[in-house]
Motif scaffolding. Sequence first.
Motif, PDB file in Angstrom:
ATOM      1  N   MET A 159      31.532  -0.928   7.546  1.00 60.53           N
ATOM      2  CA  MET A 159      30.654  -1.381   6.473  1.00 60.53           C
ATOM      3  C   MET A 159      29.542  -2.281   7.008  1.00 60.53           C
ATOM      4  O   MET A 159      28.393  -2.207   6.563  1.00 60.53           O
ATOM      5  N   ALA A 160      29.869  -3.124   7.976  1.00 56.94           N
ATOM      6  CA  ALA A 160      28.866  -4.015   8.559  1.00 56.94           C
ATOM      7  C   ALA A 160      27.736  -3.207   9.194  1.00 56.94           C
ATOM      8  O   ALA A 160      26.557  -3.526   9.029  1.00 56.94           O
ATOM      9  N   ILE A 161      28.087  -2.156   9.921  1.00 52.16           N
ATOM     10  CA  ILE A 161      27.071  -1.308  10.559  1.00 52.16           C
ATOM     11  C   ILE A 161      26.229  -0.592   9.505  1.00 52.16           C
ATOM     12  O   ILE A 161      24.996  -0.558   9.587  1.00 52.16           O
ATOM     13  N   ALA A 162      26.890  -0.046   8.491  1.00 52.36           N
ATOM     14  CA  ALA A 162      26.166   0.654   7.427  1.00 52.36           C
ATOM     15  C   ALA A 162      25.226  -0.293   6.685  1.00 52.36           C
ATOM     16  O   ALA A 162      24.073   0.056   6.392  1.00 52.36           O
ATOM     17  N   ASP A 163      25.697  -1.501   6.405  1.00 53.12           N
ATOM     18  CA  ASP A 163      24.901  -2.482   5.670  1.00 53.12           C
ATOM     19  C   ASP A 163      23.653  -2.883   6.448  1.00 53.12           C
ATOM     20  O   ASP A 163      22.554  -2.941   5.894  1.00 53.12           O
ATOM     21  N   ILE A 164      23.816  -3.142   7.743  1.00 52.40           N
ATOM     22  CA  ILE A 164      22.690  -3.558   8.573  1.00 52.40           C
ATOM     23  C   ILE A 164      21.676  -2.425   8.729  1.00 52.40           C
ATOM     24  O   ILE A 164      20.461  -2.621   8.605  1.00 52.40           O
ATOM     25  N   PHE A 165      22.179  -1.217   8.971  1.00 55.48           N
ATOM     26  CA  PHE A 165      21.287  -0.066   9.151  1.00 55.48           C
ATOM     27  C   PHE A 165      20.474   0.192   7.883  1.00 55.48           C
ATOM     28  O   PHE A 165      19.259   0.407   7.947  1.00 55.48           O
ATOM     29  N   GLU A 166      21.143   0.124   6.730  1.00 58.03           N
ATOM     30  CA  GLU A 166      20.443   0.357   5.467  1.00 58.03           C
ATOM     31  C   GLU A 166      19.404  -0.737   5.217  1.00 58.03           C
ATOM     32  O   GLU A 166      18.289  -0.461   4.782  1.00 58.03           O
ATOM     33  N   ALA A 167      19.776  -1.994   5.514  1.00 56.31           N
ATOM     34  CA  ALA A 167      18.852  -3.105   5.282  1.00 56.31           C
ATOM     35  C   ALA A 167      17.611  -2.998   6.164  1.00 56.31           C
ATOM     36  O   ALA A 167      16.496  -3.266   5.725  1.00 56.31           O
ATOM     37  N   LEU A 168      17.797  -2.584   7.416  1.00 59.65           N
ATOM     38  CA  LEU A 168      16.666  -2.489   8.342  1.00 59.65           C
ATOM     39  C   LEU A 168      15.716  -1.354   7.984  1.00 59.65           C
ATOM     40  O   LEU A 168      14.508  -1.446   8.181  1.00 59.65           O
ATOM     41  N   THR A 169      16.258  -0.263   7.439  1.00 60.23           N
ATOM     42  CA  THR A 169      15.424   0.918   7.176  1.00 60.23           C
ATOM     43  C   THR A 169      14.967   1.022   5.721  1.00 60.23           C
ATOM     44  O   THR A 169      14.156   1.895   5.398  1.00 60.23           O
ATOM     45  N   ALA A 170      15.465   0.150   4.854  1.00 53.24           N
ATOM     46  CA  ALA A 170      15.123   0.226   3.428  1.00 53.24           C
ATOM     47  C   ALA A 170      13.641  -0.033   3.198  1.00 53.24           C
ATOM     48  O   ALA A 170      13.075  -0.977   3.742  1.00 53.24           O
ATOM     49  N   ALA A 171      13.042   0.804   2.373  1.00 55.15           N
ATOM     50  CA  ALA A 171      11.609   0.680   2.085  1.00 55.15           C
ATOM     51  C   ALA A 171      11.341  -0.055   0.779  1.00 55.15           C
ATOM     52  O   ALA A 171      10.184  -0.266   0.416  1.00 55.15           O
ATOM     53  N   ASP A 172      12.408  -0.459   0.073  1.00 58.93           N
ATOM     54  CA  ASP A 172      12.221  -1.078  -1.241  1.00 58.93           C
ATOM     55  C   ASP A 172      12.384  -2.591  -1.217  1.00 58.93           C
ATOM     56  O   ASP A 172      12.618  -3.210  -2.252  1.00 58.93           O
ATOM     57  N   ARG A 173      12.256  -3.201  -0.034  1.00 55.99           N
ATOM     58  CA  ARG A 173      12.382  -4.658   0.056  1.00 55.99           C
ATOM     59  C   ARG A 173      10.980  -5.276   0.072  1.00 55.99           C
ATOM     60  O   ARG A 173      10.198  -5.009   0.986  1.00 55.99           O
ATOM     61  N   PRO A 174      10.634  -6.085  -0.924  1.00 52.91           N
ATOM     62  CA  PRO A 174       9.269  -6.624  -1.003  1.00 52.91           C
ATOM     63  C   PRO A 174       8.936  -7.623   0.099  1.00 52.91           C
ATOM     64  O   PRO A 174       7.766  -7.902   0.343  1.00 52.91           O
ATOM     65  N   TYR A 175       9.939  -8.152   0.783  1.00 48.92           N
ATOM     66  CA  TYR A 175       9.706  -9.198   1.776  1.00 48.92           C
ATOM     67  C   TYR A 175       9.610  -8.673   3.201  1.00 48.92           C
ATOM     68  O   TYR A 175       9.412  -9.446   4.133  1.00 48.92           O
ATOM     69  N   LYS A 176       9.746  -7.357   3.404  1.00 54.60           N
ATOM     70  CA  LYS A 176       9.658  -6.836   4.767  1.00 54.60           C
ATOM     71  C   LYS A 176       9.279  -5.366   4.756  1.00 54.60           C
ATOM     72  O   LYS A 176       9.477  -4.660   3.774  1.00 54.60           O
TER      73      LYS A 176
END
Length: 202
Positions: free
Chosen positions: A121-138
């Motif tokens: 889950m930690a790997i999935a969470d980090i990968f999704e967070a890094l590649t997500a395009a819907d984050r207004p702050y990055k």
Amino acid sequence: PTLPVSEPLLADKPEHLFERGENEVIPQDNPLGFKLDVPLHKYNRGELYNLSIVRGTLTSEERYVINHHIVQTILMLNHLPFPGHLRSVAEIAGGHHEKMDGSGYPKRLKREEMSLPARMMAIADIFEALTAADRPYKKAKTLSEALGIMAIMCRDAHIDPELFGLFIKAQIHLQYARRFLAPEQIDAVDAPALLAKAGLAS
């Protein structure tokens, strides 16, 4: 004081400190094993204090508020009547900020103290967070950028290197990318170089 008086342009003042209520302090012997460093004050609005942050933009008080979300996650999930086959949901969802060397939060678990699904889950969470395009702050990372960061996280004992190696070798990153990432994010990935960076190959 008698006016006029001199007032410093920037200062830390007693009124900048907000006390933390006793009910907001996590006891050392709490039954769920939380091991968070709780700042003395709930908030510190001191001007010099806030301008003296060594790394990033958050004070220790603000960082604690953010980190506390995982405590709330575990508390809420522990109160839900999951059926037997879902009994470990709280442990899996609540472990994605733990690190393999025990320096994570909220329980400071080491690799051998975490279940396989929690480390996944930690790997999935980090990968999704890094590649997500819907984050207004990055801005969303490309595949190669995200995986490069994660390879360094393996070296830093943040995520499980063996599971990261499987993530790469089984091309799970590519399967996810084809379904959920924008075409411009899907760039070439040098798997052998990534594994070497993660400390998994020479």
